[in-house]
Design an enzyme around this catalytic site. Structure first.
Site, PDB file in Angstrom:
ATOM      1  N   TYR A  33      -1.175  -0.250  10.258  1.00 47.68           N
ATOM      2  CA  TYR A  33      -1.350  -0.682   8.856  1.00 47.68           C
ATOM      3  C   TYR A  33      -0.138  -0.242   8.028  1.00 47.68           C
ATOM      4  O   TYR A  33       0.401  -1.031   7.246  1.00 47.68           O
ATOM      5  CB  TYR A  33      -2.648  -0.089   8.311  1.00 47.68           C
ATOM      6  CG  TYR A  33      -2.946  -0.444   6.880  1.00 47.68           C
ATOM      7  CD1 TYR A  33      -3.320  -1.749   6.522  1.00 47.68           C
ATOM      8  CD2 TYR A  33      -2.865   0.507   5.872  1.00 47.68           C
ATOM      9  CE1 TYR A  33      -3.595  -2.073   5.206  1.00 47.68           C
ATOM     10  CE2 TYR A  33      -3.142   0.187   4.557  1.00 47.68           C
ATOM     11  CZ  TYR A  33      -3.514  -1.106   4.230  1.00 47.68           C
ATOM     12  OH  TYR A  33      -3.790  -1.424   2.917  1.00 47.68           O
TER      13      TYR A  33
ATOM     14  N   SER B  96       0.864  -1.186   0.000  1.00 51.02           N
ATOM     15  CA  SER B  96       0.000   0.000   0.000  1.00 51.02           C
ATOM     16  C   SER B  96       0.895   1.228   0.000  1.00 51.02           C
ATOM     17  O   SER B  96       2.021   1.190   0.518  1.00 51.02           O
ATOM     18  CB  SER B  96      -0.874   0.017   1.248  1.00 51.02           C
ATOM     19  OG  SER B  96      -1.454   1.306   1.427  1.00 51.02           O
TER      20      SER B  96
HETATM   21  N1  LIG Z   1      -8.840  -0.777  -0.799  1.00 52.56           N
HETATM   22  C1  LIG Z   1      -7.774   0.012  -0.684  1.00 52.56           C
HETATM   23  O1  LIG Z   1      -7.870   1.253  -0.671  1.00 52.56           O
HETATM   24  C2  LIG Z   1      -6.400  -0.591  -0.618  1.00 52.56           C
HETATM   25  C3  LIG Z   1      -5.302   0.258  -0.876  1.00 52.56           C
HETATM   26  C4  LIG Z   1      -4.010  -0.271  -0.809  1.00 52.56           C
HETATM   27  C5  LIG Z   1      -3.833  -1.612  -0.521  1.00 52.56           C
HETATM   28  N2  LIG Z   1      -4.907  -2.415  -0.259  1.00 52.56           N
HETATM   29  C6  LIG Z   1      -4.646  -3.804   0.070  1.00 52.56           C
HETATM   30  O2  LIG Z   1      -5.248  -4.625  -0.920  1.00 52.56           O
HETATM   31  C7  LIG Z   1      -5.545  -5.893  -0.351  1.00 52.56           C
HETATM   32  C8  LIG Z   1      -6.986  -6.253  -0.697  1.00 52.56           C
HETATM   33  O3  LIG Z   1      -7.839  -5.284  -0.108  1.00 52.56           O
HETATM   34  P1  LIG Z   1      -9.237  -4.907  -0.743  1.00 52.56           P
HETATM   35  O4  LIG Z   1      -9.257  -3.448  -0.943  1.00 52.56           O
HETATM   36  O5  LIG Z   1      -9.558  -5.815  -1.861  1.00 52.56           O
HETATM   37  O6  LIG Z   1     -10.159  -5.216   0.544  1.00 52.56           O
HETATM   38  P2  LIG Z   1     -11.438  -6.159   0.737  1.00 52.56           P
HETATM   39  O7  LIG Z   1     -12.387  -5.949  -0.386  1.00 52.56           O
HETATM   40  O8  LIG Z   1     -11.889  -5.899   2.117  1.00 52.56           O
HETATM   41  O9  LIG Z   1     -10.830  -7.630   0.602  1.00 52.56           O
HETATM   42  C9  LIG Z   1     -10.032  -8.177   1.625  1.00 52.56           C
HETATM   43  C10 LIG Z   1      -9.839  -9.651   1.359  1.00 52.56           C
HETATM   44  O10 LIG Z   1      -9.031 -10.179   2.423  1.00 52.56           O
HETATM   45  C11 LIG Z   1      -9.645 -11.370   2.884  1.00 52.56           C
HETATM   46  N3  LIG Z   1      -9.411 -11.611   4.307  1.00 52.56           N
HETATM   47  C12 LIG Z   1      -9.653 -10.779   5.351  1.00 52.56           C
HETATM   48  N4  LIG Z   1      -9.401 -11.401   6.509  1.00 52.56           N
HETATM   49  C13 LIG Z   1      -8.985 -12.666   6.186  1.00 52.56           C
HETATM   50  C14 LIG Z   1      -8.587 -13.800   6.933  1.00 52.56           C
HETATM   51  N5  LIG Z   1      -8.539 -13.782   8.289  1.00 52.56           N
HETATM   52  N6  LIG Z   1      -8.244 -14.929   6.270  1.00 52.56           N
HETATM   53  C15 LIG Z   1      -8.276 -14.970   4.925  1.00 52.56           C
HETATM   54  N7  LIG Z   1      -8.660 -13.943   4.153  1.00 52.56           N
HETATM   55  C16 LIG Z   1      -8.999 -12.808   4.784  1.00 52.56           C
HETATM   56  C17 LIG Z   1     -11.120 -11.150   2.678  1.00 52.56           C
HETATM   57  O11 LIG Z   1     -11.751 -12.423   2.649  1.00 52.56           O
HETATM   58  P3  LIG Z   1     -13.198 -12.694   3.375  1.00 52.56           P
HETATM   59  O12 LIG Z   1     -14.029 -11.496   3.057  1.00 52.56           O
HETATM   60  O13 LIG Z   1     -13.665 -13.932   2.685  1.00 52.56           O
HETATM   61  O14 LIG Z   1     -12.900 -12.832   4.808  1.00 52.56           O
HETATM   62  C18 LIG Z   1     -11.146 -10.421   1.345  1.00 52.56           C
HETATM   63  O15 LIG Z   1     -11.141 -11.356   0.285  1.00 52.56           O
HETATM   64  C19 LIG Z   1      -5.286  -5.771   1.148  1.00 52.56           C
HETATM   65  O16 LIG Z   1      -4.021  -6.322   1.428  1.00 52.56           O
HETATM   66  C20 LIG Z   1      -5.242  -4.270   1.375  1.00 52.56           C
HETATM   67  O17 LIG Z   1      -4.430  -3.925   2.461  1.00 52.56           O
HETATM   68  C21 LIG Z   1      -6.178  -1.926  -0.309  1.00 52.56           C
END
Ligand SMILES: NC(=O)c1ccc[n+]([C@@H]2O[C@H](COP(=O)([O-])OP(=O)(O)OC[C@H]3O[C@@H](n4cnc5c(N)ncnc54)[C@H](OP(=O)(O)O)[C@@H]3O)[C@@H](O)[C@H]2O)c1
Length: 279
Positions: A178, A165
């Site tokens: 984070y 990130s």
């Molecule tokens: N959205 C942003 O602005 C952003 C920006 C920079 C980086 N990121 C990074 O991108 C990645 C994906 O985030 P996203 O935006 O796609 O968020 P998201 O839509 O909330 O997706 C998060 C994913 O992580 C999984 N997860 C959460 N807890 C878990 C656990 N205990 N065991 C296994 N899986 C788990 C969830 O699975 P379940 O729902 O099935 O539990 C979901 O598939 C993350 O690493 C985040 O830090 C996000």
């Protein structure tokens, strides 16, 4: 929290050459001619969009997340295999890697997308949340990489994609833990890339700015800044696809986000003054 050592479900660090050889012996024959990608976080957001992009590109998908129903939605119309797993469980990463290798015989690409956020003043952050964020965003990812890597090294090819990130590149106020977890991932990517030189296995760090996913709702605080503006998960997925196709080391999304990261790295004083002025 899981630690390495005798109490850990993970083996103590072994000689890499010996581990690779052992993995080669234990590896079962490939069950598909297509390249195999294991995607974590595939039940939502960036992981789901990225999984769909790789399915369109002809890859065989192994999809992981906790929510089976949403994994099925991601898999819809593909021959994806679902491997639900809780990566916050002490041996979650180990069990997932074993299930993936059992299922497909090999993993050509790991996209480690599972992650959670937490926002608010560090002084109010409960200790359990510190552990929760660090464990899922950093420890579990490292353990998963540790589990899948020996077979890639033995095969002489493969790639690990880590989803970092911009918070890990610059440090974001009220996202201290984070930011720390994602900075740890970035340092890990850099170090591991050096260790793997000459093995045929590459490491890509994906560095998104804000992305329109369920991430903000889940962390309990919406994204409130006016800039950078959130981008789409599909755009991040396309960037992951390009980064893997071109064997890139780092990819910022959008690409101009390299600028604040460079300013902070080269002239931290100037970066802080700009922050004080523009927030
Ligand atoms: N959205 C942003 O602005 C952003 C920006 C920079 C980086 N990121 C990074 O991108 C990645 C994906 O985030 P996203 O935006 O796609 O968020 P998201 O839509 O909330 O997706 C998060 C994913 O992580 C999984 N997860 C959460 N807890 C878990 C656990 N205990 N065991 C296994 N899986 C788990 C969830 O699975 P379940 O729902 O099935 O539990 C979901 O598939 C993350 O690493 C985040 O830090 C996000």
């Amino acid at each position: 929290m899981t630690t390495t050592g005798s109490a850990s479900p993970y083996d103590p660090p072994a000689d890499p050459a010996a581990s690779a050889a052992a993995a080669a012996v234990e590896q079962t024959p490939p069950r598909t001619d297509r390249r195999v990608v294991l995607v974590t976080g595939a039940s939502s957001g960036i992981g789901a969009a990225t999984a769909r992009r790789f399915a369109a590109g002809g890859w065989h998908l192994l999809l992981s997340g906790r929510d089976r129903r949403r994994l099925e939605e991601t898999a819809s119309g593909t021959s994806a295999v679902l491997l639900p797993a809780d990566l916050a469980a002490p041996d979650g990463a180990k069990m997932l890697a074993e299930a993936a290798l059992r299922e497909a015989g090999r993993i050509d690409l790991l996209i480690a997308g599972a992650g959670i956020g937490w926002a608010g003043p560090f002084l109010t952050m409960p200790h359990t949340d510190i552990d929760r964020v660090l464990f899922l965003d950093l420890n579990a990812t490292l353990h998963l990489v540790r589990e899948v890597l020996p077979a890639m090294v033995a095969a002489g090819s493969g790639r690990v994609v880590l989803v970092g990130s911009v918070a890990g590149a610059v440090g974001v106020r009220e996202e201290a833990v984070y930011s720390a977890a994602k900075a740890g991932l970035a340092a890990f990517a850099e170090a591991l890339r050096q260790e793997l030189r000459g093995t045929g296995v590459g490491v890509t760090l994906i560095v998104p700015g804000p992305v329109e996913t369920g991430f903000f709702a889940r962390r309990g605080r919406p994204y409130h800044r006016t800039h950078p503006r959130p981008t789409s998960a599909a755009r991040v997925a396309a960037a992951v696809w390009d980064a893997v196709s071109e064997a890139r080391d780092d990819t910022y999304i959008p690409s101009w986000l390299t600028l604040p990261a460079r300013v902070r790295a080269l002239t931290p004083g100037l970066y802080r003054r700009l922050l004080d002025r523009f927030g």
